[in-house]
Design an enzyme around this catalytic site. Structure first.
Site, PDB file in Angstrom:
ATOM      1  N   GLU A 286       0.836  -1.212   0.000  1.00 39.92           N
ATOM      2  CA  GLU A 286       0.000   0.000   0.000  1.00 39.92           C
ATOM      3  C   GLU A 286       0.872   1.266   0.000  1.00 39.92           C
ATOM      4  O   GLU A 286       1.833   1.368   0.755  1.00 39.92           O
ATOM      5  CB  GLU A 286      -0.898  -0.006   1.237  1.00 39.92           C
ATOM      6  N   LYS A 351      -9.321   2.601  -3.249  1.00 38.64           N
ATOM      7  CA  LYS A 351      -9.870   2.183  -1.968  1.00 38.64           C
ATOM      8  C   LYS A 351     -11.225   2.849  -1.741  1.00 38.64           C
ATOM      9  O   LYS A 351     -11.351   4.072  -1.841  1.00 38.64           O
ATOM     10  CB  LYS A 351      -8.895   2.545  -0.842  1.00 38.64           C
ATOM     11  N   CYS A 404      -5.562  -2.179   2.519  1.00 40.83           N
ATOM     12  CA  CYS A 404      -5.477  -1.997   3.968  1.00 40.83           C
ATOM     13  C   CYS A 404      -6.656  -2.665   4.662  1.00 40.83           C
ATOM     14  O   CYS A 404      -6.922  -3.838   4.454  1.00 40.83           O
ATOM     15  CB  CYS A 404      -5.373  -0.505   4.303  1.00 40.83           C
TER      16      CYS A 404
END
Length: 535
Positions: A286, A351, A404
């Site tokens: 990430e 995301k 994440c």
């Protein structure tokens, strides 16, 4: 044991609240990295007895009758979440000058808020509380509902769900393929609370039988479902996972950016395993790229020079849309970029589920008036992605990108364009330091693999990077704080699991079954009382 249970039931005042807090803290020992399974028996036995004594004066109204149980549930939850999430304060120490003042909010304030869900669980349990097995079923129902609510209320934060305590090893994880962690939240509480029945002398024989049946079904199904060994398809996609372990304090240091990028290139282009072809796919963690790629055309050229024919890079990076100088609205995304051998970005996934106060500031104007800012210092924070979709790589591999903590939400693993071949989780657990946090995060990712029947490729800047098969078994991994790479073939996927096909229905049936058990016990107790009165 009955005398000891009686003493717990009759506790009052601060001793009662303190024991509830301690019971919750003990339950945290059943979480990674400790995985002390037996702690949950102690914890829920104490909670059961405390709730048995959570009574209000005669004639009190409905809400007043539930208040003692609500308080006990809150104290239990406060102990559980404080002991299980204390490491969140580490993230605020990265920029201590700017955020150290907020450590009490993270270490005490967040657990105090999350404890409200367990307070609700205890109050719901008291609504249908009865005796023996019925009371254990009521407690399991309360926690099942509370954990379900915790998964989506105020964007949700289902970290360390209570059902996780019953899933410490791959063999014991397999039940999640049927009912998911959602269902295990309720079933685990039922199992862990049953020893309390023995201390009250009610339904002892039934409680023992039910415990044996639950344990046999849970472990037996895992033994039956789990193959003897892990397998990878040597003809399938070969991947390289890159864990650079960049210190979080250096990650966005302008002076260190070129050095960090050069390290990623060097690790990715490292020597191949003897006799093995070059990896088809290289994966960076990430926000691995420490600058905006749109500002650095030379970085695309460096990536093209690193990639060989047919290779592709999956890189975590900040993606920018819009040009402020041209009057456009500028948006930033926490993204997974797919870059081909020509150094061109061929697709991307953004995301969708952002971290409140970490990646964006909810009620921005209100909180900024009090001096709050998000941890990631971008103008306006990150923007959420538009839709959750699989990405198909040039070689045909279909990946489900999870960035994440998106991986902690069971129902958000679903995509809008069919089922993937593999889950790909990019993360950066360097925020949490050397603490239980990275281990807890990794376990939640493992459980998604079991629920979905899909292999998992997890790549952390620092944390636990691993190749996990569709049964939750670790094929290969990189430990916390290590600087290393993994080369591995992608394990095969399974047919859609029962949880994928009908997980919501299974969860509803479990809750309904627990209510039926509690109600039958209530009716049975009333029938015995009526019979005794007539006698």
């Amino acid at each position: 044991m009955r005398a000891f249970a009686g003493r717990i039931i009759l506790l009052w005042g601060w001793r009662r609240a303190g024991l509830a807090f301690l019971a919750g803290a003990i339950a945290a020992l059943a979480l990674p990295p400790f995985d002390f399974f037996a702690a949950a028996f102690v914890s829920f036995t104490l909670l059961f007895w405390l709730l048995e004594g959570a009574v209000s004066p005669q004639g009190a109204g409905f809400l007043r009758r539930l208040w003692p149980a609500f308080k006990i549930g809150w104290c239990f939850g406060f102990g559980y979440f404080t002991a299980g999430l204390w490491w969140l304060g580490n993230a605020l120490l990265i920029d201590a000058d700017g955020f150290a003042w907020a450590i009490p909010l993270a270490v005490i304030g967040l657990p105090a808020c999350l404890a409200l869900f367990y307070a609700l669980a205890a109050a719901l349990a008291r609504v249908i509380w009865t005796e023996g097995i019925g009371a254990a079923a009521a407690l399991a129902f309360g926690f099942g509902v509370a954990e379900w609510l915790r998964s989506f209320v105020l964007t949700g934060f289902p970290w360390n769900p209570i059902g996780q305590t019953a899933l410490p090893t791959p063999m014991l994880m397999q039940s999640a393929s049927i009912v998911g962690v959602e269902g295990m939240n309720a079933l685990a509480v039922l199992f862990f609370a049953l020893p309390a029945v023995f201390g009250l002398g009610r339904h002892q024989k039934r409680g023992a039988i039910l415990m044996v049946l639950l344990a046999a079904a849970h472990a037996g199904y895992g033994y039956y479902r789990l193959p003897a060994s892990s397998e990878t398809d040597s003809r399938g996609t070969l991947v390289r996972l890159v864990q650079p372990s960049i210190d979080q304090s250096e990650k966005w240091d302008e002076a260190a950016r070129d050095k960090i990028f050069a390290k990623l290139i060097e690790m990715s282009a490292g020597s191949e395993v003897a006799g093995q072809k070059k990896p088809d796919v290289i994966i960076w963690p990430e926000t691995a790229i420490p600058f905006l790629l749109s500002d650095r055309p030379d970085a695309y050229s460096a990536i093209a020079g690193m990639l060989g024919e047919g290779q592709v890079l999956l890189a975590g990076a900040v993606r920018k849309e819009g040009d402020r100088s041209a009057g456009d609205v500028t948006r930033y995304y926490n993204s997974l970029l797919v870059i081909d051998e020509n150094g061109e970005m061929v697709s991307a996934a953004d995301k969708r589920h952002l971290v409140p106060f970490g990646e964006y500031l909810p009620l921005e104007n209100f909180f900024q008036s009090f001096g709050f800012t998000q941890l990631v210092t971008l103008p306006g924070g990150f923007s959420p992605g538009a839709a959750r979709q699989n990405l198909t790589l040039p070689n045909g591999l279909k990946i489900n990108p999870l960035i994440c903590y998106e991986v902690i939400f069971p129902r958000e693993v679903r995509t809008e364009n069919g089922r993937a071949d593999v889950l790909v989780n990019l993360t950066n657990d360097a925020w949490y330091g050397d603490s239980p946090g990275p281990y807890q995060h990794f376990r939640l990712a493992q459980l998604r693999a079991v629920e979905q029947g899909l292999p998992l490729l997890r790549v952390a800047n620092n944390g636990i990077s691993a190749v996990v098969d569709s049964y939750g078994r670790i094929i290969d991994s990189i430990r916390l704080n290590a600087v290393a790479t993994i080369d591995s073939h992608v394990p095969p996927k399974l047919q859609p699991t029962p949880y994928v096909l009908r997980g919501g229905i299974s969860f509803s049936f479990i809750l309904a079954g627990l209510v039926v058990i509690a109600c039958l016990t209530i009716f049975g107790a009333r029938s015995r009382m009526s019979h005794a009165a007539r006698s």
